[in-house]
Design a protein around this motif. Structure first.
Motif, PDB file in Angstrom:
ATOM      1  N   GLN A  24       0.671  -1.412   0.357  1.00 30.21           N
ATOM      2  CA  GLN A  24       0.057  -0.537   0.078  1.00 30.21           C
ATOM      3  C   GLN A  24       0.982   1.246  -0.156  1.00 30.21           C
ATOM      4  O   GLN A  24       0.489   2.427  -0.071  1.00 30.21           O
ATOM      5  CB  GLN A  24      -1.359  -0.434   1.042  1.00 30.21           C
ATOM      6  CG  GLN A  24      -1.801  -1.409   0.941  1.00 30.21           C
ATOM      7  CD  GLN A  24      -3.283  -0.720   0.131  1.00 30.21           C
ATOM      8  OE1 GLN A  24      -3.247   0.111  -0.191  1.00 30.21           O
ATOM      9  NE2 GLN A  24      -3.301  -2.281  -0.717  1.00 30.21           N
ATOM     10  N   GLN A  25       2.531   1.013   0.133  1.00 26.17           N
ATOM     11  CA  GLN A  25       3.149   2.504   0.419  1.00 26.17           C
ATOM     12  C   GLN A  25       4.305   1.867  -0.628  1.00 26.17           C
ATOM     13  O   GLN A  25       4.664   1.109  -0.418  1.00 26.17           O
ATOM     14  CB  GLN A  25       3.450   2.439   1.935  1.00 26.17           C
ATOM     15  CG  GLN A  25       4.495   3.553   2.070  1.00 26.17           C
ATOM     16  CD  GLN A  25       3.754   4.927   2.187  1.00 26.17           C
ATOM     17  OE1 GLN A  25       2.476   5.192   2.108  1.00 26.17           O
ATOM     18  NE2 GLN A  25       4.273   6.145   2.434  1.00 26.17           N
ATOM     19  N   ASP A  26       4.596   2.946  -1.174  1.00 27.76           N
ATOM     20  CA  ASP A  26       5.602   3.165  -2.516  1.00 27.76           C
ATOM     21  C   ASP A  26       6.723   3.824  -1.453  1.00 27.76           C
ATOM     22  O   ASP A  26       7.050   4.808  -1.339  1.00 27.76           O
ATOM     23  CB  ASP A  26       4.782   4.163  -3.357  1.00 27.76           C
ATOM     24  CG  ASP A  26       6.710   4.052  -5.043  1.00 27.76           C
ATOM     25  OD1 ASP A  26       7.122   2.889  -4.489  1.00 27.76           O
ATOM     26  OD2 ASP A  26       5.876   4.335  -5.127  1.00 27.76           O
ATOM     27  N   TYR A  27       7.643   2.055  -0.775  1.00 25.68           N
ATOM     28  CA  TYR A  27       8.424   2.782  -0.294  1.00 25.68           C
ATOM     29  C   TYR A  27       9.222   3.270  -1.045  1.00 25.68           C
ATOM     30  O   TYR A  27      11.009   3.696  -0.088  1.00 25.68           O
ATOM     31  CB  TYR A  27       8.242   1.470   0.375  1.00 25.68           C
ATOM     32  CG  TYR A  27       8.184   1.157   1.228  1.00 25.68           C
ATOM     33  CD1 TYR A  27       7.862   1.433   2.638  1.00 25.68           C
ATOM     34  CD2 TYR A  27       7.066  -0.350   2.117  1.00 25.68           C
ATOM     35  CE1 TYR A  27       6.834   1.579   3.777  1.00 25.68           C
ATOM     36  CE2 TYR A  27       6.131  -0.312   2.039  1.00 25.68           C
ATOM     37  CZ  TYR A  27       6.041   0.404   3.447  1.00 25.68           C
ATOM     38  OH  TYR A  27       4.620   0.378   4.835  1.00 25.68           O
ATOM     39  N   GLU A  28      10.149   2.596  -2.018  1.00 22.05           N
ATOM     40  CA  GLU A  28      11.104   3.089  -2.802  1.00 22.05           C
ATOM     41  C   GLU A  28      11.367   4.237  -3.256  1.00 22.05           C
ATOM     42  O   GLU A  28      12.199   5.905  -2.694  1.00 22.05           O
ATOM     43  CB  GLU A  28      11.745   1.960  -3.557  1.00 22.05           C
ATOM     44  CG  GLU A  28      12.522   2.553  -4.984  1.00 22.05           C
ATOM     45  CD  GLU A  28      12.297   2.135  -6.329  1.00 22.05           C
ATOM     46  OE1 GLU A  28      14.101   1.885  -6.435  1.00 22.05           O
ATOM     47  OE2 GLU A  28      11.539   2.193  -6.903  1.00 22.05           O
ATOM     48  N   TRP A  29      10.086   5.222  -3.669  1.00 23.21           N
ATOM     49  CA  TRP A  29       9.435   6.216  -3.339  1.00 23.21           C
ATOM     50  C   TRP A  29       9.920   7.413  -2.349  1.00 23.21           C
ATOM     51  O   TRP A  29      10.711   8.639  -2.309  1.00 23.21           O
ATOM     52  CB  TRP A  29       8.374   6.418  -4.395  1.00 23.21           C
ATOM     53  CG  TRP A  29       7.622   8.145  -4.481  1.00 23.21           C
ATOM     54  CD1 TRP A  29       6.824   9.157  -3.892  1.00 23.21           C
ATOM     55  CD2 TRP A  29       8.380   8.740  -5.973  1.00 23.21           C
ATOM     56  NE1 TRP A  29       6.675  10.060  -4.653  1.00 23.21           N
ATOM     57  CE2 TRP A  29       7.918  10.164  -5.672  1.00 23.21           C
ATOM     58  CE3 TRP A  29       9.160   8.531  -6.665  1.00 23.21           C
ATOM     59  CZ2 TRP A  29       8.708  10.854  -6.503  1.00 23.21           C
ATOM     60  CZ3 TRP A  29       9.590   9.434  -7.710  1.00 23.21           C
ATOM     61  CH2 TRP A  29       8.866  10.576  -7.131  1.00 23.21           C
ATOM     62  N   LEU A  30       9.099   6.922  -1.363  1.00 22.47           N
ATOM     63  CA  LEU A  30       9.605   7.348  -0.274  1.00 22.47           C
ATOM     64  C   LEU A  30      10.946   7.605   0.067  1.00 22.47           C
ATOM     65  O   LEU A  30      11.119   8.995   0.271  1.00 22.47           O
ATOM     66  CB  LEU A  30       9.399   6.734   1.108  1.00 22.47           C
ATOM     67  CG  LEU A  30       7.435   6.949   1.042  1.00 22.47           C
ATOM     68  CD1 LEU A  30       7.174   6.153   2.545  1.00 22.47           C
ATOM     69  CD2 LEU A  30       6.791   8.102   1.125  1.00 22.47           C
ATOM     70  N   ARG A  31      11.793   6.840  -0.845  1.00 22.72           N
ATOM     71  CA  ARG A  31      13.528   7.039  -0.786  1.00 22.72           C
ATOM     72  C   ARG A  31      14.083   8.068  -1.240  1.00 22.72           C
ATOM     73  O   ARG A  31      15.105   8.259  -0.513  1.00 22.72           O
ATOM     74  CB  ARG A  31      14.094   5.670  -0.416  1.00 22.72           C
ATOM     75  CG  ARG A  31      14.545   4.486   0.794  1.00 22.72           C
ATOM     76  CD  ARG A  31      14.902   3.606   0.733  1.00 22.72           C
ATOM     77  NE  ARG A  31      14.852   3.241  -0.346  1.00 22.72           N
ATOM     78  CZ  ARG A  31      14.711   1.749  -1.344  1.00 22.72           C
ATOM     79  NH1 ARG A  31      13.477   1.742  -0.600  1.00 22.72           N
ATOM     80  NH2 ARG A  31      14.197   1.468  -2.648  1.00 22.72           N
ATOM     81  N   ILE A  32      13.769   7.754  -2.252  1.00 20.26           N
ATOM     82  CA  ILE A  32      14.535   8.823  -3.420  1.00 20.26           C
ATOM     83  C   ILE A  32      13.826   9.547  -4.087  1.00 20.26           C
ATOM     84  O   ILE A  32      14.534  10.756  -4.964  1.00 20.26           O
ATOM     85  CB  ILE A  32      14.544   7.593  -4.999  1.00 20.26           C
ATOM     86  CG1 ILE A  32      12.971   7.395  -4.858  1.00 20.26           C
ATOM     87  CG2 ILE A  32      15.183   6.329  -4.167  1.00 20.26           C
ATOM     88  CD1 ILE A  32      13.411   6.317  -6.729  1.00 20.26           C
ATOM     89  N   ARG A  33      11.971  10.176  -3.301  1.00 17.91           N
ATOM     90  CA  ARG A  33      11.330  11.266  -4.228  1.00 17.91           C
ATOM     91  C   ARG A  33      12.260  12.463  -3.844  1.00 17.91           C
ATOM     92  O   ARG A  33      11.869  13.342  -5.342  1.00 17.91           O
ATOM     93  CB  ARG A  33      10.192  11.512  -3.809  1.00 17.91           C
ATOM     94  CG  ARG A  33      11.005  11.849  -2.229  1.00 17.91           C
ATOM     95  CD  ARG A  33       8.756  11.876  -1.492  1.00 17.91           C
ATOM     96  NE  ARG A  33       7.924  11.976  -0.422  1.00 17.91           N
ATOM     97  CZ  ARG A  33       7.648  12.063   0.579  1.00 17.91           C
ATOM     98  NH1 ARG A  33       6.891  11.062  -0.018  1.00 17.91           N
ATOM     99  NH2 ARG A  33       7.502  12.618   1.723  1.00 17.91           N
ATOM    100  N   LYS A  34      13.021  13.085  -2.717  1.00 21.58           N
ATOM    101  CA  LYS A  34      12.829  14.646  -2.886  1.00 21.58           C
ATOM    102  C   LYS A  34      14.461  14.399  -3.944  1.00 21.58           C
ATOM    103  O   LYS A  34      14.377  15.082  -4.548  1.00 21.58           O
ATOM    104  CB  LYS A  34      14.001  13.741  -1.703  1.00 21.58           C
ATOM    105  CG  LYS A  34      14.880  15.871  -0.967  1.00 21.58           C
ATOM    106  CD  LYS A  34      15.354  16.010   0.212  1.00 21.58           C
ATOM    107  CE  LYS A  34      15.219  17.114   0.544  1.00 21.58           C
ATOM    108  NZ  LYS A  34      16.397  17.303   0.393  1.00 21.58           N
ATOM    109  N   GLN A  35      15.411  12.947  -4.287  1.00 20.76           N
ATOM    110  CA  GLN A  35      16.320  13.990  -4.691  1.00 20.76           C
ATOM    111  C   GLN A  35      15.897  13.727  -6.565  1.00 20.76           C
ATOM    112  O   GLN A  35      16.375  14.165  -6.994  1.00 20.76           O
ATOM    113  CB  GLN A  35      16.994  12.349  -4.613  1.00 20.76           C
ATOM    114  CG  GLN A  35      18.073  12.538  -3.690  1.00 20.76           C
ATOM    115  CD  GLN A  35      18.706  11.115  -3.440  1.00 20.76           C
ATOM    116  OE1 GLN A  35      18.043  10.031  -3.711  1.00 20.76           O
ATOM    117  NE2 GLN A  35      20.268  11.169  -2.788  1.00 20.76           N
TER     118      GLN A  35
END
Length: 109
Positions: free
Chosen positions: A67-78
């Protein structure tokens, strides 16, 4: 794994080096964006497009049953900083796609 097979397939098709390397590293995007990494801008651009598209399409739900996009949470800022977008811009993209009849995942965070 599929990254290696994709890399060698792209290489055998004589695709540009940056495309081949982006395929090989699409699950190691943190390394591509880490400070001081000597990575090409075109590879960063390709990977940014890919990761934004994966996120908007909800690959974490479809392929990962998450349900959560964990990869996106790690990389979204960059990624967002690199391409000069905000989460509001992603919502605008989502709305534009919806107007075009393209259904996407409902959440950008």
């Amino acid at each position: 794994n599929h990254s290696v097979v994709g890399y060698y397939t792209a290489k055998s098709w004589n695709l540009p080096t940056d495309i081949c390397q982006a395929i090989a590293e699409h699950h190691a995007i943190e390394r591509v964006f880490e400070a001081g990494a000597s990575r090409s801008p075109s590879k960063r651009t390709l990977l940014s497009i890919l990761k934004i598209a994966e996120h908007l399409c909800g690959n974490h739900v479809v392929f990962g049953n998450q349900q959560q996009d964990y990869e996106w949470l790690r990389i979204r800022k960059q990624v967002l900083e690199y391409v000069g977008l905000t989460t509001y811009d992603l919502e605008d993209m989502r709305e534009t796609f919806a107007e075009m009849g393209i259904a996407l995942a409902s959440q950008t965070d």
